[in-house]
Motif scaffolding. Sequence first.
Motif, PDB file in Angstrom:
ATOM      1  N   LEU A 100       0.823  -1.204   0.000  1.00  0.00           N
ATOM      2  CA  LEU A 100       0.000   0.000   0.000  1.00  0.00           C
ATOM      3  C   LEU A 100       0.866   1.267   0.000  1.00  0.00           C
ATOM      4  O   LEU A 100       0.564   2.228  -0.723  1.00  0.00           O
ATOM      5  CB  LEU A 100      -0.926  -0.003   1.209  1.00  0.00           C
ATOM      6  CG  LEU A 100      -2.019   1.072   1.215  1.00  0.00           C
ATOM      7  CD1 LEU A 100      -2.885   0.957  -0.028  1.00  0.00           C
ATOM      8  CD2 LEU A 100      -2.877   0.951   2.465  1.00  0.00           C
ATOM      9  N   TYR A 101       1.950   1.272   0.780  1.00  0.00           N
ATOM     10  CA  TYR A 101       2.768   2.490   0.788  1.00  0.00           C
ATOM     11  C   TYR A 101       3.502   2.666  -0.541  1.00  0.00           C
ATOM     12  O   TYR A 101       3.773   3.809  -0.964  1.00  0.00           O
ATOM     13  CB  TYR A 101       3.714   2.510   1.990  1.00  0.00           C
ATOM     14  CG  TYR A 101       5.117   2.004   1.788  1.00  0.00           C
ATOM     15  CD1 TYR A 101       6.059   2.755   1.092  1.00  0.00           C
ATOM     16  CD2 TYR A 101       5.533   0.794   2.333  1.00  0.00           C
ATOM     17  CE1 TYR A 101       7.361   2.301   0.934  1.00  0.00           C
ATOM     18  CE2 TYR A 101       6.818   0.337   2.180  1.00  0.00           C
ATOM     19  CZ  TYR A 101       7.729   1.095   1.472  1.00  0.00           C
ATOM     20  OH  TYR A 101       9.010   0.645   1.316  1.00  0.00           O
TER      21      TYR A 101
ATOM     22  N   ALA B  10       2.086   1.889  -3.386  1.00  0.00           N
ATOM     23  CA  ALA B  10       1.035   2.465  -4.228  1.00  0.00           C
ATOM     24  C   ALA B  10       0.853   3.944  -3.930  1.00  0.00           C
ATOM     25  O   ALA B  10       0.605   4.751  -4.846  1.00  0.00           O
ATOM     26  CB  ALA B  10      -0.280   1.709  -4.014  1.00  0.00           C
ATOM     27  N   ILE B  11       0.976   4.329  -2.667  1.00  0.00           N
ATOM     28  CA  ILE B  11       0.850   5.744  -2.299  1.00  0.00           C
ATOM     29  C   ILE B  11       1.973   6.559  -2.919  1.00  0.00           C
ATOM     30  O   ILE B  11       1.762   7.677  -3.405  1.00  0.00           O
ATOM     31  CB  ILE B  11       0.849   5.898  -0.760  1.00  0.00           C
ATOM     32  CG1 ILE B  11      -0.397   5.244  -0.159  1.00  0.00           C
ATOM     33  CG2 ILE B  11       0.913   7.367  -0.360  1.00  0.00           C
ATOM     34  CD1 ILE B  11      -0.387   5.185   1.354  1.00  0.00           C
TER      35      ILE B  11
ATOM     36  N   GLU C 149       3.407   6.059  -5.662  1.00  0.00           N
ATOM     37  CA  GLU C 149       3.307   6.081  -7.114  1.00  0.00           C
ATOM     38  C   GLU C 149       2.090   6.852  -7.620  1.00  0.00           C
ATOM     39  O   GLU C 149       1.789   6.818  -8.818  1.00  0.00           O
ATOM     40  CB  GLU C 149       3.246   4.648  -7.648  1.00  0.00           C
ATOM     41  CG  GLU C 149       4.528   3.855  -7.401  1.00  0.00           C
ATOM     42  CD  GLU C 149       4.388   2.389  -7.770  1.00  0.00           C
ATOM     43  OE1 GLU C 149       3.264   2.008  -8.181  1.00  0.00           O
ATOM     44  OE2 GLU C 149       5.362   1.648  -7.644  1.00  0.00           O
ATOM     45  N   ILE C 150       1.395   7.576  -6.754  1.00  0.00           N
ATOM     46  CA  ILE C 150       0.210   8.315  -7.176  1.00  0.00           C
ATOM     47  C   ILE C 150       0.602   9.493  -8.078  1.00  0.00           C
ATOM     48  O   ILE C 150       1.757   9.920  -8.106  1.00  0.00           O
ATOM     49  CB  ILE C 150      -0.587   8.835  -5.964  1.00  0.00           C
ATOM     50  CG1 ILE C 150       0.263   9.819  -5.138  1.00  0.00           C
ATOM     51  CG2 ILE C 150      -1.094   7.691  -5.113  1.00  0.00           C
ATOM     52  CD1 ILE C 150      -0.488  10.501  -4.043  1.00  0.00           C
TER      53      ILE C 150
ATOM     54  N   GLN D 117      -7.096   7.582  -5.495  1.00  0.00           N
ATOM     55  CA  GLN D 117      -6.117   6.993  -6.416  1.00  0.00           C
ATOM     56  C   GLN D 117      -5.645   5.608  -5.954  1.00  0.00           C
ATOM     57  O   GLN D 117      -5.249   4.780  -6.780  1.00  0.00           O
ATOM     58  CB  GLN D 117      -4.902   7.915  -6.566  1.00  0.00           C
ATOM     59  CG  GLN D 117      -5.213   9.248  -7.218  1.00  0.00           C
ATOM     60  CD  GLN D 117      -3.941  10.005  -7.564  1.00  0.00           C
ATOM     61  OE1 GLN D 117      -3.121   9.548  -8.345  1.00  0.00           O
ATOM     62  NE2 GLN D 117      -3.766  11.179  -6.975  1.00  0.00           N
ATOM     63  N   ILE D 118      -5.667   5.370  -4.655  1.00  0.00           N
ATOM     64  CA  ILE D 118      -5.139   4.107  -4.144  1.00  0.00           C
ATOM     65  C   ILE D 118      -6.236   3.097  -3.811  1.00  0.00           C
ATOM     66  O   ILE D 118      -5.925   1.973  -3.421  1.00  0.00           O
ATOM     67  CB  ILE D 118      -4.261   4.335  -2.899  1.00  0.00           C
ATOM     68  CG1 ILE D 118      -5.110   4.887  -1.739  1.00  0.00           C
ATOM     69  CG2 ILE D 118      -3.098   5.242  -3.207  1.00  0.00           C
ATOM     70  CD1 ILE D 118      -4.369   4.926  -0.417  1.00  0.00           C
TER      71      ILE D 118
ATOM     72  N   ALA E 240      -5.924  -0.231  -5.719  1.00  0.00           N
ATOM     73  CA  ALA E 240      -4.790  -1.000  -5.199  1.00  0.00           C
ATOM     74  C   ALA E 240      -5.118  -1.580  -3.830  1.00  0.00           C
ATOM     75  O   ALA E 240      -4.777  -2.733  -3.534  1.00  0.00           O
ATOM     76  CB  ALA E 240      -3.547  -0.116  -5.117  1.00  0.00           C
ATOM     77  N   PHE E 241      -5.783  -0.792  -3.000  1.00  0.00           N
ATOM     78  CA  PHE E 241      -6.154  -1.265  -1.664  1.00  0.00           C
ATOM     79  C   PHE E 241      -7.083  -2.471  -1.748  1.00  0.00           C
ATOM     80  O   PHE E 241      -6.895  -3.456  -1.034  1.00  0.00           O
ATOM     81  CB  PHE E 241      -6.823  -0.126  -0.886  1.00  0.00           C
ATOM     82  CG  PHE E 241      -7.381  -0.544   0.445  1.00  0.00           C
ATOM     83  CD1 PHE E 241      -6.543  -0.676   1.536  1.00  0.00           C
ATOM     84  CD2 PHE E 241      -8.736  -0.802   0.603  1.00  0.00           C
ATOM     85  CE1 PHE E 241      -7.047  -1.065   2.771  1.00  0.00           C
ATOM     86  CE2 PHE E 241      -9.243  -1.191   1.826  1.00  0.00           C
ATOM     87  CZ  PHE E 241      -8.391  -1.322   2.916  1.00  0.00           C
TER      88      PHE E 241
END
Length: 271
Positions: free
Chosen positions: A165-166, A168-169, A171-172, A198-199, A202-203
């Motif tokens: 998750l981090y 993905a954060i 890469e926003i 945005q995430i 992914a989440f």
Amino acid sequence: MPVQDLKGRKVWQRRSGRESLGHWIMWLVGVAVFAYCWQQISASTTWFFVWDAPRIAEDIWTRATPPRWEYITQLGKPIWDTLNIATLGTFFALILAVPVAFLAASNTTPSKLFIRPFALLIIVSTRSINSLIWALLLIAIIGPGVFAGVIAIAIRSIGFCAKLLYEAIEEIDQTQVEAITATGASRWQVMAYGIVPQILPAFAGIAVFRWDINIRESTVLGLVGAGGIGLQLSSSLNVLAWPQVSLILLVILAAVVISEWVSAKVRGAII
């Protein structure tokens, strides 16, 4: 690289002499390490049991077939406990992983010097210990049962979910964040309207993927007393009830296949 032959003509050679020598030295070192490791393994192995393994496997297969189908009536609650362990463990892990992920992401952490290293430490420490070991520790603390299994799965899953998750954060698309910041939005509003949307895909994907993994891991937690169908498997193995063991393994296989199918469908709907 180009080199010259005896007649002075340029020919192509894959490596120079020094590169070829280094390449062969690396191979020799690798072979030597492999030979040493094999020697250590051989010295610690009782080869009589290895050569006798096919006969033992055939004997167990004969004892385990056909499965004891009438025993399936006693597996309903254990498999339900296993599903609950995986589901609740994933749920609690996600609740804890979200704030850890925001603290670990370089573009959302309040402090890269103090808070981010602490969040990364949580991620690494929870991922580095297997769920079986967590279950053993928790059984010693809170006693055997399903609750210990849920907590073990949750702790094990925090690092996995938070890490993905981090990433993905980080890469926003920052242009959306900058646009919302330019309107005078607060830090929490920027997070709620610029980062979270945005995430979310992914989440959701991480949650389903981890739940699918936890189904597999929760099936064996009962072997150490953390509840679920693994407890039935351990009991059957202890009394050498091989027809029951084969039935339990078939039920576990069916549960894993169904969870894989469900997670694939959900991921396909999300993507």
